[in-house]
Design a protein around this motif. Structure first.
Motif, PDB file in Angstrom:
ATOM      1  N   TYR A 219       1.338 166.165  39.382  1.00  0.00           N
ATOM      2  CA  TYR A 219       0.188 165.600  38.667  1.00  0.00           C
ATOM      3  C   TYR A 219      -1.105 165.811  39.447  1.00  0.00           C
ATOM      4  O   TYR A 219      -1.143 165.674  40.673  1.00  0.00           O
ATOM      5  CB  TYR A 219       0.407 164.113  38.403  1.00  0.00           C
ATOM      6  CG  TYR A 219       1.488 163.857  37.370  1.00  0.00           C
ATOM      7  CD1 TYR A 219       1.197 163.923  36.006  1.00  0.00           C
ATOM      8  CD2 TYR A 219       2.791 163.578  37.757  1.00  0.00           C
ATOM      9  CE1 TYR A 219       2.182 163.706  35.055  1.00  0.00           C
ATOM     10  CE2 TYR A 219       3.788 163.362  36.812  1.00  0.00           C
ATOM     11  CZ  TYR A 219       3.480 163.430  35.458  1.00  0.00           C
ATOM     12  OH  TYR A 219       4.451 163.216  34.523  1.00  0.00           O
ATOM     13  N   LYS A 220      -2.157 166.111  38.692  1.00  0.00           N
ATOM     14  CA  LYS A 220      -3.471 166.409  39.258  1.00  0.00           C
ATOM     15  C   LYS A 220      -4.431 165.231  39.058  1.00  0.00           C
ATOM     16  O   LYS A 220      -5.613 165.410  38.808  1.00  0.00           O
ATOM     17  CB  LYS A 220      -4.038 167.673  38.613  1.00  0.00           C
ATOM     18  CG  LYS A 220      -3.165 168.909  38.811  1.00  0.00           C
ATOM     19  CD  LYS A 220      -3.725 170.128  38.117  1.00  0.00           C
ATOM     20  CE  LYS A 220      -3.601 170.026  36.608  1.00  0.00           C
ATOM     21  NZ  LYS A 220      -4.056 171.269  35.929  1.00  0.00           N
ATOM     22  N   GLY A 221      -3.932 164.054  39.167  1.00  0.00           N
ATOM     23  CA  GLY A 221      -4.728 162.847  38.945  1.00  0.00           C
ATOM     24  C   GLY A 221      -3.834 161.762  38.390  1.00  0.00           C
ATOM     25  O   GLY A 221      -2.608 161.895  38.340  1.00  0.00           O
ATOM     26  N   THR A 222      -4.434 160.668  37.943  1.00  0.00           N
ATOM     27  CA  THR A 222      -3.647 159.550  37.431  1.00  0.00           C
ATOM     28  C   THR A 222      -4.436 158.785  36.372  1.00  0.00           C
ATOM     29  O   THR A 222      -5.668 158.789  36.371  1.00  0.00           O
ATOM     30  CB  THR A 222      -3.234 158.591  38.562  1.00  0.00           C
ATOM     31  OG1 THR A 222      -2.388 157.555  38.042  1.00  0.00           O
ATOM     32  CG2 THR A 222      -4.446 157.950  39.223  1.00  0.00           C
ATOM     33  N   LEU A 443      -2.214 173.934  44.973  1.00  0.00           N
ATOM     34  CA  LEU A 443      -1.104 173.412  44.182  1.00  0.00           C
ATOM     35  C   LEU A 443      -0.531 174.500  43.275  1.00  0.00           C
ATOM     36  O   LEU A 443       0.696 174.675  43.190  1.00  0.00           O
ATOM     37  CB  LEU A 443      -1.566 172.213  43.351  1.00  0.00           C
ATOM     38  CG  LEU A 443      -0.507 171.582  42.448  1.00  0.00           C
ATOM     39  CD1 LEU A 443       0.660 171.054  43.266  1.00  0.00           C
ATOM     40  CD2 LEU A 443      -1.118 170.464  41.597  1.00  0.00           C
ATOM     41  N   GLU A 444      -1.410 175.233  42.610  1.00  0.00           N
ATOM     42  CA  GLU A 444      -0.955 176.291  41.705  1.00  0.00           C
ATOM     43  C   GLU A 444      -0.152 177.356  42.462  1.00  0.00           C
ATOM     44  O   GLU A 444       0.916 177.773  42.007  1.00  0.00           O
ATOM     45  CB  GLU A 444      -2.165 176.931  41.026  1.00  0.00           C
ATOM     46  CG  GLU A 444      -1.812 178.029  40.040  1.00  0.00           C
ATOM     47  CD  GLU A 444      -3.051 178.634  39.381  1.00  0.00           C
ATOM     48  OE1 GLU A 444      -2.942 179.756  38.851  1.00  0.00           O
ATOM     49  OE2 GLU A 444      -4.111 177.990  39.405  1.00  0.00           O
ATOM     50  N   GLU A 445      -0.651 177.756  43.613  1.00  0.00           N
ATOM     51  CA  GLU A 445       0.045 178.783  44.391  1.00  0.00           C
ATOM     52  C   GLU A 445       1.359 178.265  44.953  1.00  0.00           C
ATOM     53  O   GLU A 445       2.348 179.012  45.044  1.00  0.00           O
ATOM     54  CB  GLU A 445      -0.864 179.277  45.512  1.00  0.00           C
ATOM     55  CG  GLU A 445      -2.059 180.078  44.996  1.00  0.00           C
ATOM     56  CD  GLU A 445      -3.088 180.370  46.074  1.00  0.00           C
ATOM     57  OE1 GLU A 445      -2.805 180.059  47.259  1.00  0.00           O
ATOM     58  OE2 GLU A 445      -4.161 180.905  45.743  1.00  0.00           O
ATOM     59  N   ASN A 512      -0.213 164.364  42.976  1.00  0.00           N
ATOM     60  CA  ASN A 512       1.066 163.689  43.188  1.00  0.00           C
ATOM     61  C   ASN A 512       2.202 164.702  43.123  1.00  0.00           C
ATOM     62  O   ASN A 512       2.370 165.401  42.126  1.00  0.00           O
ATOM     63  CB  ASN A 512       1.298 162.608  42.138  1.00  0.00           C
ATOM     64  CG  ASN A 512       2.515 161.743  42.466  1.00  0.00           C
ATOM     65  OD1 ASN A 512       2.390 160.781  43.216  1.00  0.00           O
ATOM     66  ND2 ASN A 512       3.680 162.095  41.949  1.00  0.00           N
ATOM     67  N   ILE A 513       2.957 164.777  44.210  1.00  0.00           N
ATOM     68  CA  ILE A 513       4.189 165.565  44.272  1.00  0.00           C
ATOM     69  C   ILE A 513       5.270 164.604  44.718  1.00  0.00           C
ATOM     70  O   ILE A 513       5.316 164.205  45.888  1.00  0.00           O
ATOM     71  CB  ILE A 513       4.061 166.734  45.270  1.00  0.00           C
ATOM     72  CG1 ILE A 513       2.888 167.642  44.911  1.00  0.00           C
ATOM     73  CG2 ILE A 513       5.362 167.528  45.320  1.00  0.00           C
ATOM     74  CD1 ILE A 513       2.589 168.701  45.963  1.00  0.00           C
ATOM     75  N   GLY A 514       6.112 164.171  43.790  1.00  0.00           N
ATOM     76  CA  GLY A 514       7.050 163.106  44.133  1.00  0.00           C
ATOM     77  C   GLY A 514       8.460 163.362  43.654  1.00  0.00           C
ATOM     78  O   GLY A 514       8.725 164.294  42.885  1.00  0.00           O
ATOM     79  N   PRO A 515       9.398 162.533  44.092  1.00  0.00           N
ATOM     80  CA  PRO A 515      10.811 162.679  43.743  1.00  0.00           C
ATOM     81  C   PRO A 515      11.033 162.553  42.240  1.00  0.00           C
ATOM     82  O   PRO A 515      10.283 161.880  41.538  1.00  0.00           O
ATOM     83  CB  PRO A 515      11.490 161.545  44.505  1.00  0.00           C
ATOM     84  CG  PRO A 515      10.404 160.538  44.737  1.00  0.00           C
ATOM     85  CD  PRO A 515       9.150 161.335  44.912  1.00  0.00           C
ATOM     86  N   TYR A 516      12.092 163.184  41.778  1.00  0.00           N
ATOM     87  CA  TYR A 516      12.412 163.202  40.347  1.00  0.00           C
ATOM     88  C   TYR A 516      13.649 162.364  40.093  1.00  0.00           C
ATOM     89  O   TYR A 516      14.629 162.425  40.842  1.00  0.00           O
ATOM     90  CB  TYR A 516      12.663 164.640  39.898  1.00  0.00           C
ATOM     91  CG  TYR A 516      13.196 164.756  38.478  1.00  0.00           C
ATOM     92  CD1 TYR A 516      12.328 164.754  37.389  1.00  0.00           C
ATOM     93  CD2 TYR A 516      14.564 164.866  38.240  1.00  0.00           C
ATOM     94  CE1 TYR A 516      12.811 164.868  36.087  1.00  0.00           C
ATOM     95  CE2 TYR A 516      15.057 164.978  36.941  1.00  0.00           C
ATOM     96  CZ  TYR A 516      14.174 164.976  35.874  1.00  0.00           C
ATOM     97  OH  TYR A 516      14.649 165.085  34.592  1.00  0.00           O
ATOM     98  N   PRO A 537       9.419 168.237  49.525  1.00  0.00           N
ATOM     99  CA  PRO A 537       8.816 168.568  50.824  1.00  0.00           C
ATOM    100  C   PRO A 537       8.357 170.018  50.919  1.00  0.00           C
ATOM    101  O   PRO A 537       7.359 170.307  51.590  1.00  0.00           O
ATOM    102  CB  PRO A 537       9.926 168.261  51.831  1.00  0.00           C
ATOM    103  CG  PRO A 537      11.173 168.123  51.049  1.00  0.00           C
ATOM    104  CD  PRO A 537      10.789 167.726  49.670  1.00  0.00           C
ATOM    105  N   GLN A 538       9.039 170.911  50.232  1.00  0.00           N
ATOM    106  CA  GLN A 538       8.622 172.309  50.275  1.00  0.00           C
ATOM    107  C   GLN A 538       7.280 172.506  49.574  1.00  0.00           C
ATOM    108  O   GLN A 538       6.374 173.162  50.106  1.00  0.00           O
ATOM    109  CB  GLN A 538       9.689 173.200  49.625  1.00  0.00           C
ATOM    110  CG  GLN A 538       9.392 174.688  49.768  1.00  0.00           C
ATOM    111  CD  GLN A 538      10.415 175.561  49.081  1.00  0.00           C
ATOM    112  OE1 GLN A 538      11.334 175.045  48.432  1.00  0.00           O
ATOM    113  NE2 GLN A 538      10.264 176.860  49.192  1.00  0.00           N
ATOM    114  N   LEU A 539       7.128 171.953  48.385  1.00  0.00           N
ATOM    115  CA  LEU A 539       5.852 172.042  47.673  1.00  0.00           C
ATOM    116  C   LEU A 539       4.726 171.403  48.489  1.00  0.00           C
ATOM    117  O   LEU A 539       3.635 171.964  48.625  1.00  0.00           O
ATOM    118  CB  LEU A 539       5.955 171.335  46.316  1.00  0.00           C
ATOM    119  CG  LEU A 539       6.615 172.081  45.162  1.00  0.00           C
ATOM    120  CD1 LEU A 539       6.792 171.133  43.977  1.00  0.00           C
ATOM    121  CD2 LEU A 539       5.799 173.295  44.751  1.00  0.00           C
ATOM    122  N   THR A 540       5.006 170.212  49.014  1.00  0.00           N
ATOM    123  CA  THR A 540       3.991 169.497  49.792  1.00  0.00           C
ATOM    124  C   THR A 540       3.595 170.308  51.023  1.00  0.00           C
ATOM    125  O   THR A 540       2.405 170.438  51.345  1.00  0.00           O
ATOM    126  CB  THR A 540       4.519 168.116  50.216  1.00  0.00           C
ATOM    127  OG1 THR A 540       4.970 167.405  49.055  1.00  0.00           O
ATOM    128  CG2 THR A 540       3.438 167.295  50.905  1.00  0.00           C
TER     129      THR A 540
END
Length: 561
Positions: A219-222, A443-445, A512-516, A537-540
């Motif tokens: 997510y790119k915001g909230t 984030l996109e990359e 936001n990059i979080g668990p699913y 963790p890889q994305l982050t």
């Protein structure tokens, strides 16, 4: 790719085993456990001043945040990325007879295998690819991912051309005291160490948005959140003469029918629409049983925003309250007419008229009518009310409005609209400045790099659809928008206060990059292990590297510290 699965899962279990239900001493326990864990790392033994156990401020509950930072040695630049996540959880009462196992994942999963489970829950449990327990999804695995990355960079500071900060905050599940206090520490570190906060990565949970949804979201915001509240007065009467009065519960029921689930009250921005309001409380304020109708009622509703200001929400809800009041009186009039007809008695129109006021209008009227005597009385009333620790901000506000209403000269039935809790502002990442554009590209990359190695689509959306503390790190509302909150919260400055200028001072772009997983806040709370401990963790990490890591082209013109 960083090898993270076993380590993040182990860290998750360490945190989950510390029961840390919001507003309980467990919030102290989990903060101390995390602080001790980080204290054991060689980096923080060498640099103890870079690790902080920080008590929240202006908080009736004792609890703590944990903050830490690693200074990169690849280049001494000020660019700084914040990793944020919360360590508190909701309660465990919903686990019923399994409550004692709720915070012990292995014991819980063993016990669940003996239970009759919904088909999907059973399938996922038996697969071995899902992890169960209170907080595994919301959001201790997200914090574990951040701790894993912080530990890695503490061992490899030469891979950072900038700085990495961890904010593990408390009280996300109630009133955001954690992040609001943490902002003060972040501002102090900014001054002391010359940090330039260029991005914040939150790690709150993500979940399917509809049945059959296979996407994993970033997510790119909230969304933002308000708690519009309504004090409703009627005209009391003996129930044996019910049409001689106006029951405020009758008005409250119609108000809820008008507002709850109403798609006309859905905001919209960037092509996304949050869910409509829904009632979170509906009650009358009658203290004991009598055969007299209630004097007043109280209702409040969850209200999500993505573009509307707090003032716009008040205007829209005042209109909805006027509609509800008129509809209720219309129904009442019709029922009274039909009742009189059945009794073969003459019908006389009822005297009630719709009357809706916004709190600041009523308050201003009372000051004009009563002056200093009213102001002094309410000051003393609030001070006394503050001694009642059983009242949360919502009930405190209701009691203040109830007391102010007693000063009204015209006490004909009315609905008073106000706010009674925290305003969480909406934020978006739309490329408004260079920091936002850099974070969007990173984030996109990162998603493009990871997607080929993961079976399910990783999809970026604009607004995190649940309430989260990303709201408290960036502010786009102008002063008029914030005044609509402060001027219409009866507890402002006593029971409730937020320094929104602190948020404006920080103003860091956030993602936001979080668990699913599934069933956050429910007894079958669970996370998908592969995405949560490997992909997250890889994305982050990739975002970090693109902003302040090995992939950054060092610009020697950047400010050094």
């Amino acid at each position: 790719m960083l090898s993270s699965r076993e380590v993040v899962l182990q860290l998750t279990d360490q945190l989950v085993k510390v029961e840390s239900v919001v507003n309980t001493p467990g919030e102290i326990d989990v903060a101390r456990a995390l602080y001790e864990l980080l204290s054991s790392l060689p980096y923080f033994q060498e640099h103890p001043d870079r690790l902080l156990l920080s008590r929240t401020v202006d908080d009736e509950v004792e609890r703590y945040n944990v903050l830490a930072f690693v200074k990169g040695t690849k280049a001494a630049v000020s660019r700084t990325v914040i990793l944020m996540g919360h360590t508190d959880t909701v309660g465990i009462e919903d686990f019923g007879h399994l409550k004692d196992k709720a915070c012990h994942p292995q014991e819980l999963m063993k016990a669940l295998r003996q239970e009759s489970l919904p088909p999907l829950v059973k399938e996922q449990l038996e697969s071995g690819e899902w992890h169960f327990g209170r907080g595994v999804l919301d959001m201790k695995s997200g914090v574990a991912s951040h701790v894993y990355l912080l530990k890695y960079y503490a061992e490899h500071p030469d891979e950072l051309a900038g700085n990495l900060v961890l904010l593990a905050e408390c009280d996300e599940e109630d009133s955001s005291h954690g992040v609001l206090s943490g902002i003060k520490d972040l501002k102090r570190w900014k001054e002391e160490h010359g940090f330039e906060y260029i991005a914040l990565i939150n790690s709150d949970f993500v979940a399917p948005l509809y049945e059959g949804d296979e996407n994993r979201y970033v997510y790119k915001g909230t969304i933002g959140k308000l708690l519009p509240s309504f004090f409703i007065t009627g005209a009391e009467t003996h129930v044996g003469s019910c049409f001689e009065g106006l029951d405020p519960n009758f008005l409250a029921a119609e108000l809820t029918r008008q507002i709850s689930y109403n798609p006309e009250l859905c905001d919209e921005a960037l092509g996304e629409i949050p869910v409509p309001p829904v009632s979170l409380k509906q009650m009358d304020l009658k203290p004991t049983y009598t055969v007299q109708t209630a004097l007043s009622a109280y209702v409040y509703y969850n209200f999500f925003t993505v573009s509307w200001s707090p003032k716009e929400v008040l205007d829209k809800l005042k209109e909805q309250a006027e509609i509800a009041f008129a509809n209720a009186l219309c129904v009442l009039e019709d029922r009274y007419r039909r009742y009189r007809e059945r009794c073969n008695e003459a019908y006389q129109p009822l005297p009630w008229k719709p009357r809706v006021m916004i709190y600041e209008e009523m308050h201003r009227q009372l000051l004009e009518e009563h002056g200093e005597s009213f102001a002094l009385h309410m000051k003393a009333f609030k001070e006394e009310l503050m001694q009642d620790k059983t009242l949360d901000t919502r009930m405190f506000a209701a009691r203040v409005v109830e007391e102010e209403w007693s000063w009204m000269r015209d006490k004909s039935p009315a609905i008073i609209l106000f706010y009674s809790s925290l305003y969480s502002p909406p934020i978006d990442l739309s490329g408004k400045d260079e920091r936002e554009r850099q974070l969007l590209r990173a984030l996109e990359e990162a998603v493009e790099a990871v997607q080929p190695n993961y079976a399910h689509p990783i999809v970026a959306k604009n607004f995190f659809p649940y309430i989260c503390d990303m709201s408290m790190v960036c502010l786009r509302d102008d002063e008029a928008g914030i005044r609509a909150v402060s001027d219409n919260n009866p507890g402002w400055g006593t029971k409730h206060y937020v320094n929104y200028e602190d948020i404006r001072d920080l103003n860091v772009p956030a993602i936001n990059i979080g668990p699913y997983g599934y069933d956050a806040h429910k007894k079958y709370e669970r996370m998908e292990i592969a995405f949560s401990t490997e992909i997250v963790p890889q994305l982050t990490d990739l975002v970090i590297r693109k902003l302040i890591g090995n992939e950054v082209n060092i610009d020697t013109s950047l400010q050094v510290y």
